[in-house]
Scaffold this active site. Sequence first.
Site, PDB file in Angstrom:
ATOM      1  N   TYR A  75      36.169  25.768  35.509  1.00  0.00           N
ATOM      2  CA  TYR A  75      37.167  26.471  36.184  1.00  0.00           C
ATOM      3  C   TYR A  75      37.208  25.787  37.824  1.00  0.00           C
ATOM      4  O   TYR A  75      38.237  25.517  38.287  1.00  0.00           O
ATOM      5  CB  TYR A  75      37.001  28.078  36.214  1.00  0.00           C
ATOM      6  CG  TYR A  75      37.591  28.319  34.971  1.00  0.00           C
ATOM      7  CD1 TYR A  75      38.732  28.998  34.755  1.00  0.00           C
ATOM      8  CD2 TYR A  75      36.532  28.808  33.920  1.00  0.00           C
ATOM      9  CE1 TYR A  75      39.092  29.519  33.607  1.00  0.00           C
ATOM     10  CE2 TYR A  75      36.926  28.928  32.653  1.00  0.00           C
ATOM     11  CZ  TYR A  75      38.198  29.436  32.410  1.00  0.00           C
ATOM     12  OH  TYR A  75      38.337  30.159  31.332  1.00  0.00           O
ATOM     13  N   HIS A 130      31.763  36.333  21.809  1.00  0.00           N
ATOM     14  CA  HIS A 130      32.236  36.022  23.010  1.00  0.00           C
ATOM     15  C   HIS A 130      31.865  37.580  23.782  1.00  0.00           C
ATOM     16  O   HIS A 130      32.735  38.304  24.112  1.00  0.00           O
ATOM     17  CB  HIS A 130      33.707  35.707  22.982  1.00  0.00           C
ATOM     18  CG  HIS A 130      34.177  35.294  24.259  1.00  0.00           C
ATOM     19  ND1 HIS A 130      34.739  33.929  24.369  1.00  0.00           N
ATOM     20  CD2 HIS A 130      34.234  35.858  25.710  1.00  0.00           C
ATOM     21  CE1 HIS A 130      35.269  33.726  25.561  1.00  0.00           C
ATOM     22  NE2 HIS A 130      34.999  35.005  26.303  1.00  0.00           N
ATOM     23  N   ASN A 139      33.345  24.765  29.535  1.00  0.00           N
ATOM     24  CA  ASN A 139      34.090  25.537  29.958  1.00  0.00           C
ATOM     25  C   ASN A 139      34.103  25.138  31.562  1.00  0.00           C
ATOM     26  O   ASN A 139      32.982  25.058  32.164  1.00  0.00           O
ATOM     27  CB  ASN A 139      34.004  26.840  30.038  1.00  0.00           C
ATOM     28  CG  ASN A 139      34.311  27.481  28.596  1.00  0.00           C
ATOM     29  OD1 ASN A 139      34.756  26.700  27.673  1.00  0.00           O
ATOM     30  ND2 ASN A 139      34.044  28.707  28.432  1.00  0.00           N
ATOM     31  N   GLU A 177      29.446  30.805  26.554  1.00  0.00           N
ATOM     32  CA  GLU A 177      28.997  30.852  27.809  1.00  0.00           C
ATOM     33  C   GLU A 177      27.797  31.956  27.924  1.00  0.00           C
ATOM     34  O   GLU A 177      27.804  33.152  28.313  1.00  0.00           O
ATOM     35  CB  GLU A 177      29.970  31.685  28.794  1.00  0.00           C
ATOM     36  CG  GLU A 177      31.344  30.586  28.621  1.00  0.00           C
ATOM     37  CD  GLU A 177      32.321  31.132  29.974  1.00  0.00           C
ATOM     38  OE1 GLU A 177      32.372  32.232  30.405  1.00  0.00           O
ATOM     39  OE2 GLU A 177      33.343  30.317  30.315  1.00  0.00           O
ATOM     40  N   GLU A 198      37.793  25.590  27.592  1.00  0.00           N
ATOM     41  CA  GLU A 198      38.285  26.480  28.279  1.00  0.00           C
ATOM     42  C   GLU A 198      38.615  25.909  29.682  1.00  0.00           C
ATOM     43  O   GLU A 198      37.795  25.062  30.386  1.00  0.00           O
ATOM     44  CB  GLU A 198      37.348  27.712  28.789  1.00  0.00           C
ATOM     45  CG  GLU A 198      37.473  28.890  27.643  1.00  0.00           C
ATOM     46  CD  GLU A 198      36.915  30.176  28.049  1.00  0.00           C
ATOM     47  OE1 GLU A 198      36.784  30.412  29.328  1.00  0.00           O
ATOM     48  OE2 GLU A 198      36.090  30.703  27.455  1.00  0.00           O
ATOM     49  N   ARG A 207      41.417  28.319  19.455  1.00  0.00           N
ATOM     50  CA  ARG A 207      40.047  28.964  19.775  1.00  0.00           C
ATOM     51  C   ARG A 207      39.926  30.458  19.951  1.00  0.00           C
ATOM     52  O   ARG A 207      40.816  30.700  21.069  1.00  0.00           O
ATOM     53  CB  ARG A 207      39.071  28.124  20.934  1.00  0.00           C
ATOM     54  CG  ARG A 207      37.961  28.730  21.239  1.00  0.00           C
ATOM     55  CD  ARG A 207      37.459  27.941  22.495  1.00  0.00           C
ATOM     56  NE  ARG A 207      36.090  28.344  22.493  1.00  0.00           N
ATOM     57  CZ  ARG A 207      35.643  29.143  23.579  1.00  0.00           C
ATOM     58  NH1 ARG A 207      36.331  29.474  24.644  1.00  0.00           N
ATOM     59  NH2 ARG A 207      34.463  29.668  23.823  1.00  0.00           N
TER      60      ARG A 207
HETATM   61  O1  IFM Z   1      38.282  35.034  30.680  1.00  0.00           O
HETATM   62  C1  IFM Z   1      37.173  34.480  31.011  1.00  0.00           C
HETATM   63  C2  IFM Z   1      36.487  34.265  29.351  1.00  0.00           C
HETATM   64  O2  IFM Z   1      36.268  35.200  28.650  1.00  0.00           O
HETATM   65  C3  IFM Z   1      35.148  33.339  29.474  1.00  0.00           C
HETATM   66  N1  IFM Z   1      35.349  32.083  30.599  1.00  0.00           N
HETATM   67  C4  IFM Z   1      36.113  32.434  32.056  1.00  0.00           C
HETATM   68  C5  IFM Z   1      37.271  33.196  31.754  1.00  0.00           C
HETATM   69  C6  IFM Z   1      38.144  33.387  33.001  1.00  0.00           C
HETATM   70  O3  IFM Z   1      37.118  34.206  33.640  1.00  0.00           O
END
Ligand code: IFM
Length: 454
Positions: A286, A116, A284, A161, A361, A74
Amino acid sequence: MGFPEGFLWGAATAAYQIEGAAAEDGRTPCIWDTFSRVPGKVLNGDTGDVAADHYHRRREDVAAMARLGLSAYRFSISWSRVLPGGRPNRKGLDFYSALVDELLEAGIAPVATLYHWDLPQELEDAGGWPVRDTARRFADHAERIGRVLGDRVHTWTTLNEPWCSAFLGYAAGVHAPGRVEPEAALAAAHHLNLAHGLAVRALRGVVSPTARHSITLNMHQLRGEPDAVRQVDGIANRVFLDPVLGRGYPEDVIADTASVSDWSFVRDGDDAVIAAPLDVLGLNYYSPTLVRRWDGTSPRVHADGHKQGAASPFVGCDTVEFLRQPGPYTAMGWPVDANGMEEMLLRVHRDHPGVPLMITENGAAFDDEIDAGGRIGDADRIAYLRDHIAAVESAIDAGADVRGYFAWSLLDNYEWAYGYARRFGLIHVDYATGNRTWKDSAAWYRDRIARATA
Ligand code: IFM
């Protein structure tokens, strides 16, 4: 059960974060070229001028992807490289065309993101995402790229995002273009949604009928007091999720933000455009976010960098506190919590049954150390990836239709307001020389993919 046939095992990057070559071959400035030069906005004043030098090391990087055994990659396309000043740039287009060809030769499916966060500066000068015409310009960009790459790209992602583009960029001002204008942020969110719908429509007209179409959202997996969760979920998730999946804007979000905007930027017919049918929804993840109602008197608590400072990205959520969850934490200060990933997948699956999902992500920044022998033993990143991949598997076992997993990131890269001070890569980049070194996590991921696909 486990991972289904055809599951995509990938890694992700983004143009501004890895390419460099900021002024080469006709590329013109984007908003991050400008913003990163504003004193105090990016740690150490870092810019993406050179980044991981991927523009010059593309072949080497594709070879590393092949050694990892990736089935998909990606990447994002720099708008100001391919359409500087609105005119097609042959050299920029050739770069992505060659990348796609090399990926296909290596048996890796290209997953292309059209935006992006790197808006061409001239479009910001004309008003940026708060202006409706930017959505039309984006659809034009999509159509032109679709005509060039549309016979070879496996999956198209319109936006990465959009929450960050709209709310970090125009409400909190911690991302480019650095504006603190809550009403403009709501208009930006709408025009990003509109841009997405117009772009899907434009792409479908020119690309291969077998290509898949998607958008990537950074879902905030919220925990805490129900009404605070509902409110933040509205402005962080449902303001994108609902219109894109055909439900229009949530009434509670419009009510919660009524003192900021009357939403008159939404025109008749926009809902139908935004709801352009999708083949897969990119998510995504985290870490989770913990919230509670703020009583208005106690000192207000803020959980991390994104939420600190005078201006909050969570427009309309003035009476919400963002709490620090228990650790452990990554180098970003984000709590490590793989259960949140499973909860998030199951929540989207429950709320929007029948929509195929993909983790576009997931990954972690840690303070990697290189030992005397040149080895980077990033056991913390391996544990993070292992647990999150297991969470995806358990969400699949519980019924979620998940079609792929992309580690963030293939390479160490430019982490926006943190510049080069945070490393998310499977592969270490020495920014002085551009040299790449596999971290232990890269070898671990290679083996994990091999096991899953054996
Ligand atoms: O680095 C970023 C990415 O560009 C978009 N999603 C979160 C990642 C980590 O912060």
